[in-house]
Motif scaffolding. Structure first.
Motif, PDB file in Angstrom:
ATOM      1  N   ASN A  51       0.855  -1.180   0.000  1.00 23.31           N
ATOM      2  CA  ASN A  51       0.000   0.000   0.000  1.00 23.31           C
ATOM      3  C   ASN A  51       0.896   1.236   0.000  1.00 23.31           C
ATOM      4  OD1 ASN A  51      -1.819   2.042   0.368  1.00 23.31           O
ATOM      5  ND2 ASN A  51      -2.909   1.061   2.055  1.00 23.31           N
TER       6      ASN A  51
ATOM      7  N   GLN B  64       0.064   4.274  -0.326  1.00 23.37           N
ATOM      8  CA  GLN B  64      -0.737   5.467  -0.081  1.00 23.37           C
ATOM      9  C   GLN B  64      -0.683   5.964   1.364  1.00 23.37           C
ATOM     10  OE1 GLN B  64      -2.548   7.152  -2.672  1.00 23.37           O
ATOM     11  NE2 GLN B  64      -1.091   5.840  -3.726  1.00 23.37           N
ATOM     12  N   THR B  65       0.200   5.411   2.182  1.00 22.83           N
ATOM     13  CA  THR B  65       0.232   5.793   3.593  1.00 22.83           C
ATOM     14  C   THR B  65       1.381   6.752   3.885  1.00 22.83           C
ATOM     15  OG1 THR B  65       1.688   3.982   4.259  1.00 22.83           O
ATOM     16  CG2 THR B  65      -0.673   3.513   4.179  1.00 22.83           C
TER      17      THR B  65
ATOM     18  N   GLY C 208      -4.539  -7.274  -1.980  1.00 25.98           N
ATOM     19  CA  GLY C 208      -4.095  -6.005  -1.401  1.00 25.98           C
ATOM     20  C   GLY C 208      -4.759  -4.798  -2.023  1.00 25.98           C
ATOM     21  N   TYR C 209      -5.510  -4.999  -3.111  1.00 23.00           N
ATOM     22  CA  TYR C 209      -6.080  -3.862  -3.826  1.00 23.00           C
ATOM     23  C   TYR C 209      -7.160  -3.115  -3.036  1.00 23.00           C
ATOM     24  CZ  TYR C 209      -8.226  -1.066  -7.491  1.00 23.00           C
ATOM     25  OH  TYR C 209      -8.733  -0.016  -8.216  1.00 23.00           O
TER      26      TYR C 209
ATOM     27  N   ALA D 109      -7.358  -2.493   0.167  1.00 26.02           N
ATOM     28  CA  ALA D 109      -6.700  -1.597   1.132  1.00 26.02           C
ATOM     29  C   ALA D 109      -6.084  -0.407   0.413  1.00 26.02           C
ATOM     30  CB  ALA D 109      -5.633  -2.365   1.909  1.00 26.02           C
ATOM     31  N   TRP D 110      -5.480  -0.653  -0.749  1.00 25.81           N
ATOM     32  CA  TRP D 110      -4.927   0.457  -1.537  1.00 25.81           C
ATOM     33  C   TRP D 110      -6.033   1.435  -1.913  1.00 25.81           C
ATOM     34  CZ3 TRP D 110      -5.834   2.970  -6.022  1.00 25.81           C
ATOM     35  CH2 TRP D 110      -4.836   3.827  -6.496  1.00 25.81           C
TER      36      TRP D 110
ATOM     37  N   SER E 107      -7.168   3.602   1.021  1.00 27.99           N
ATOM     38  CA  SER E 107      -6.167   4.615   1.349  1.00 27.99           C
ATOM     39  C   SER E 107      -6.107   5.699   0.281  1.00 27.99           C
ATOM     40  CB  SER E 107      -4.789   3.958   1.509  1.00 27.99           C
ATOM     41  OG  SER E 107      -4.779   3.064   2.590  1.00 27.99           O
TER      42      SER E 107
END
Length: 609
Positions: free
Chosen positions: A81, A83-84, A178-179, A181-182, A185
């Motif tokens: 991710n 984006q954090t 995982g998409y 959560a991405w 975010s």
């Protein structure tokens, strides 16, 4: 356009922290060794090589999508991710650490090739750190690039992600999970941008919505999803049990993870973001905008030229190319001014001779056959990587440009020249078909990228790096080789090549105009239509691309002008000792690099002649 270049900008946001143990595909446990632990970074060449190896191992772990694209399949089950804030902090710490370590190397004790690597590495880290100062993370994606568009290319089974073994299929499940959560975010970052006044232009948000709601994306029947395509192409050796398990799991992931994530993003953009999007066109109107654009202009051109200097260069090139277009107009006997000539080129049925997709592809295949004998005199080194010409996949064809996708360094995946052909009967030869092939395919991106990543003597970071001005500058320079390669004998193909070059000159004017001179989207479209035989939808799509990725469009012409300048310099300086083949081989030998580093290297080469 070579999409790996866009990944270069994404690399400032596609690396993540991952110092924990990882079980590799070989079943071994590996730990990342941070720079400075177990490495003596104070020495010269040998220690620098160890530093580069450490950095690349870290980068590959932190940027697994790029690792997959480069043929490193150890991390095919991962999707960090990016984006954090923690992710961005890790980037900053990583780049700072490696920049400190490389600064302890005594550059003067290095060999010539090692100095080139040192200079590229140092330049790259400084650029990445500079980019992290800005607020561009508040715009996670747009209509031209971003994970929502990239992920289907991996998951379709037609891209870099391998689908040859049961483990490959399971790896993809790990990655795509995982998409969601991405996505969540990314939505949060878009909201931060809304609060700060850092938002996309309305025209771009409107284009994103149909992409996210494509009929092969938002499906109710999983079998109709682009992400289901690998299931329909199982290798023959898969057992019945594996086929059944994977088909069931893919259906579940598509309907419960992927589709809801795309729907959440699309609904957010339409209902919340679109009303807050901006009416302005250029990034210069945003907070930090002028500073961001100055940085991006330098990032993509690898120069310190100001936006105003680039704008003036564009005006001069546009004027020069208009004169050459006038000459072609006179040669074909057209009576009327240049705008009228442009209109005739768009509508003349003789310039749209194709009836099928295969006929369009055959034109490019025949172009390859024409230039092949002459290429042997222009290049002493040629790639081993296989090469293919393909039609762009249907899911992205409507908004795609012709492009090159790199192959694997080991040759297991070919380099691919993708051509979007929505309607073969409307494919116009004056789009510059011959020049397009020279740029995107051979000897442009295919030669440059393949030779670079095949060169195992280069540090890994150098083998897989990309710099817009070098990569796209080389490809545009290759368009100018047309007459020497036996092309452009047809005046309409010559006009097509001029159109392609004019497009790159116009880009200097409209990109800097949009982002630093308050040029509106509509003014930029009008300027493009006044200087190119485009219809309004094509001009609009082009201008919206420049709005989405400020500065990228500057790289082509700035890089090509530098390469042409160097060739003319050495032809004059060396006279009969000048070898075009040797010039090309030296230019490509060490891979992509900033233009200043390239010029120093080439001047040293000329001195040795």
């Amino acid at each position: 356009m070579n999409k790996i270049i866009l990944a270069g900008l994404a690399a400032a946001g596609l690396l993540t922290a991952c110092n924990q143990e990882k079980t590799t595909s070989t079943g071994t446990n590996e730990k990342l060794i941070p720079c400075g632990v177990g490495l003596d970074c104070t020495g010269t060449g040998k220690d620098m090589s160890a530093l580069f190896a450490s950095f690349w191992e870290k980068q590959s772990r932190l940027d697994p999508l790029s690792a997959t694209a480069q043929g490193d399949n150890r991390f095919n089950d991962q999707l960090p991710n990016d984006q954090t804030r923690a992710f961005r902090d890790t980037l900053r710490a990583t780049y700072t650490d490696y920049l400190f370590q490389v600064s302890k190397i005594d550059r003067e004790k290095l060999s010539d090739s090692e100095k080139i690597s040192y200079d590229i590495f140092t330049y790259d880290l400084k650029q990445r750190l500079a980019g992290l100062k800005f607020n561009t993370w508040m715009i996670p994606s747009n209509q031209f690039w971003g994970l929502p568009l990239t992920l289907p290319q991996y998951g379709s089974g037609e891209g870099a992600q391998p689908f040859k073994t049961v483990q490959d299929y399971d790896n993809w499940l790990g990655r795509v999970r995982g998409y969601p959560a991405w996505t969540d975010s990314a939505i949060a970052n878009f909201r931060r941008g809304m609060a700060a006044g850092v938002v996309l232009p309305r025209a771009l948000v409107v284009k994103m919505l149909p992409q996210l709601r494509g009929e092969d994306i938002l499906v109710s029947d999983a079998a109709k999803s682009i992400y289901y395509q690998p299931i329909e192409k199982f290798p023959k050796d898969f057992s019945v049990a594996d086929r059944k398990r994977l088909a069931s799991t893919y259906q579940e992931v598509i309907l419960k993870d992927i589709v809801p994530a795309y729907r959440r993003l699309a609904d957010f953009l339409e209902k919340e973001y679109l009303p807050k999007s901006r009416p302005t066109s250029g990034i210069g109107t945003l907070p930090q905008g002028p500073e961001v654009y100055k940085y991006l202009a330098g990032y993509w051109t690898t120069t310190d030229q100001t936006p105003d200097q680039i704008y003036q260069t564009g005006l001069k090139e546009v004027a020069r190319l208009r004169q050459e277009m006038e000459q072609v107009k006179a040669k074909v006997g057209f009576q009327g001014d240049l705008p009228a000539f442009f209109a005739s080129l768009r509508k003349d049925p003789r310039l749209m001779p194709f009836k099928t997709v295969e006929e369009v592809l055959d034109f490019f295949r025949n172009t390859q056959k024409t230039i092949d004998p002459k290429l042997k005199k222009m290049f002493g080194r040629v790639p081993k990587t296989p090469f293919e010409i393909r039609r762009t996949e249907e899911f992205r064809q409507a908004s795609a440009s012709a492009e090159y996708m790199r192959g694997n360094p080991d040759g297991t995946r070919p380099g691919i020249f993708y051509v979007p052909i929505p309607d073969a009967t409307k494919f116009n030869v004056t789009t510059g078909m011959e020049s397009l092939f020279l740029h995107e395919a051979i000897p442009g991106h295919h030669y440059q990228i393949s030779l670079q990543q095949e060169n195992t003597s280069l540090p890994a970071f150098q083998r897989f790096s990309g710099y817009g001005a070098y990569d796209e500058g080389w490809a545009l320079y290759c368009e100018s080789l047309g007459p020497e390669l036996g092309l452009y004998t047809d005046p309409y193909q010559r006009m097509g090549a001029l159109n392609d070059e004019m497009l790159r000159a116009v880009r200097l004017v409209v990109d800097t105009g949009l982002h630093s001179r308050n040029m509106t989207r509509e003014q930029a479209i009008d300027y493009m239509l006044a200087n190119l035989p485009l219809d309004k939808p094509d001009a609009t799509s082009a201008i919206e691309r420049y709005m989405a990725i400020p500065g990228q469009a500057l790289s082509y012409k700035i890089g090509a002008l530098k390469i042409r300048e160097l060739r003319a310099r050495y032809e004059k300086q060396l006279g009969s000792k000048f070898s075009l083949s040797n010039f090309h081989d030296e230019l490509l030998k060490d891979g992509a690099m900033p233009l200043a580093v390239l010029e120093r290297k080439m001047d040293a080469w000329a001195a040795r002649q």
